[in-house]
Design a protein around this motif. Structure first.
Motif, mmCIF file in Angstrom:
data_model
loop_
_atom_site.group_PDB
_atom_site.id
_atom_site.type_symbol
_atom_site.label_atom_id
_atom_site.label_comp_id
_atom_site.label_asym_id
_atom_site.label_seq_id
_atom_site.Cartn_x
_atom_site.Cartn_y
_atom_site.Cartn_z
ATOM 1 N N LYS A 330 0.826 -1.212 0.000
ATOM 2 C CA LYS A 330 0.000 0.000 0.000
ATOM 3 C C LYS A 330 0.861 1.263 0.000
ATOM 4 N N ARG A 331 1.976 1.240 0.734
ATOM 5 C CA ARG A 331 2.799 2.424 0.903
ATOM 6 C C ARG A 331 3.781 2.652 -0.253
ATOM 7 N N TYR A 332 4.383 1.573 -0.787
ATOM 8 C CA TYR A 332 5.583 1.759 -1.604
ATOM 9 C C TYR A 332 5.571 1.119 -2.994
ATOM 10 N N ASP A 333 4.546 0.365 -3.320
ATOM 11 C CA ASP A 333 4.603 -0.427 -4.556
ATOM 12 C C ASP A 333 4.658 0.420 -5.818
ATOM 13 N N SER A 334 4.381 1.708 -5.703
ATOM 14 C CA SER A 334 4.373 2.576 -6.898
ATOM 15 C C SER A 334 5.737 2.616 -7.583
ATOM 16 N N LYS A 335 6.807 2.287 -6.868
ATOM 17 C CA LYS A 335 8.161 2.317 -7.460
ATOM 18 C C LYS A 335 8.659 0.930 -7.848
ATOM 19 N N SER A 336 7.813 -0.061 -7.805
ATOM 20 C CA SER A 336 8.247 -1.414 -8.164
ATOM 21 C C SER A 336 8.389 -1.561 -9.677
ATOM 22 N N GLU A 337 9.374 -2.370 -10.074
ATOM 23 C CA GLU A 337 9.523 -2.706 -11.484
ATOM 24 C C GLU A 337 8.284 -3.448 -11.964
ATOM 25 N N PRO A 338 7.952 -3.369 -13.235
ATOM 26 C CA PRO A 338 6.884 -4.235 -13.779
ATOM 27 C C PRO A 338 7.300 -5.702 -13.625
ATOM 28 N N LYS A 339 6.351 -6.551 -13.333
ATOM 29 C CA LYS A 339 6.663 -7.974 -13.215
ATOM 30 C C LYS A 339 6.813 -8.571 -14.596
ATOM 31 N N SER A 340 7.857 -9.383 -14.753
ATOM 32 C CA SER A 340 8.112 -9.981 -16.074
ATOM 33 C C SER A 340 7.132 -11.112 -16.319
#
Length: 340
Positions: A330-340
């Protein structure tokens, strides 16, 4: 007559080959072990047990854990090899593991063995968090080496840090769960809020941040010491930093999936996983292994690594895993790489 004997010989040989092939048992083994290590494990195991073929299904810790949970009512794996102990504790509470005491388990350090009798899982080795710091790239940017976890939240590191997503990576989860233990729940989330501002992106692999730092694509990668040591041995300009507050760790462990139709073969593999031979192989990449007296120094591992390992509360990590991951997402996933 000679022709008839030749035909009979050929038929007999064919039957022998067919019989041998039929005797081979195939095990589906789910693992989060580094892909380049799987072939040597299988080859060494097959020297003693050529009748058992291992079919590896490999992915990062979070993905393998989620896959196993999704398959709870229709298991596809026979054995779990090299998955985080925190994940296996969760699977144990779900009733998904076949309790088994492998031959020779008494030779292992007790902290590497599940406390139930018989144990639901047995440990292999421990991997420990660290910071991979590229001295060349950091120098170009005028950065100074961090000494603590809290240093990584300083403004000078903005955009220069990569770490693993804990929903995908066991290394990412041990980082997050250890910070919640080191700083307390409120302090841990406050620290991660500040760190998030400096994160360039979150990867779906625990080793990738160190690989990227080794390649010069980012100056700082939060990863684990084994990956850093391996990259440094290959010539990467890395400093492996052990933060002063202490470092999280987890252990790779092995278990039999409850309900497997290939129980005897699964037991054979788990028996082999606790042997001295297997532990010596684990030591080629990990400084801490389950069997006392086996581990030899690993090149480029920090001297103070073991003493900086926190008193990790595996039960806390396992029991709160779902809530921790949901909050992090909820807090941080906005900066995650796209999942391959």
């Amino acid at each position: 007559m000679a022709f008839r004997r030749t035909c009979l010989t050929a038929v007999a040989a064919g039957l022998l080959v067919a019989s041998t092939a039929a005797a081979e048992t195939e095990l589906t083994v789910y693992t989060a072990v580094e892909a380049e290590d799987l072939k040597r494990y299988a080859e060494t195991f097959n020297q003693d047990h050529p009748d058992i073929k291992i079919n590896w299904v490999r992915d990062s810790t979070g993905i393998i854990t989620a896959k196993l949970l999704a398959e709870k009512n229709n298991p596809q794996a026979d054995v779990i090899w090299g998955l985080a102990a925190t994940s296996l504790l969760l699977l144990k509470t779900e009733g998904m593991l076949e309790a088994y005491a492998p031959k020779g388990v008494e030779k292992l350090d007790a902290k590497f063995v599940d406390k139930s009798t018989p144990p639901a899982w047995v440990g292999m080795d421990a991997w420990v968090a660290s910071v991979c710091y590229n001295t060349v790239e950091a120098g170009k940017l005028g950065l100074t080496p961090p000494k603590t976890w809290k240093d990584l939240a300083k403004p000078e590191y903005a955009g220069h840090v990569i770490m693993p997503n804990p929903n995908s990576s066991g290394t990412g989860f041990l980082d997050v769960s250890s910070w919640l233990q080191i700083f307390g729940e409120d302090g841990g989330w406050d620290y991660m809020d500040k760190l998030h501002g400096n994160i360039a992106r979150y990867t779906h692999s625990g080793s990738k941040p160190c690989k990227l730092a080794a390649a010069g694509e980012i100056p700082i990668g939060v990863s684990f010491a084994f990956r850093g040591a391996k990259s440094k041995a290959a010539g990467a300009p890395l400093e492996i930093i052990v933060p002063d507050e202490g470092v999280g760790w987890d252990m790779e462990a092995t278990a039999i999936v409850a309900g497997t139709a290939k129980l005897e073969a699964a037991k054979t593999l788990v028996d082999w996983s606790v042997t001295k031979t297997a532990n010596e192989m684990y030591n080629s990449g990990y400084a801490v292994v389950a069997m006392p007296g086996v581990a030899k120094p690993v090149e480029h591992f920090p001297d103070n690594l073991v003493e900086k390992m926190i008193d990790n509360d595996f039960e806390f990590a396992a029991n709160n895993r779902k809530a921790i991951l949901e909050e992090w997402q909820k807090r941080y996933d906005s900066k995650s790489e796209p999942k391959s």
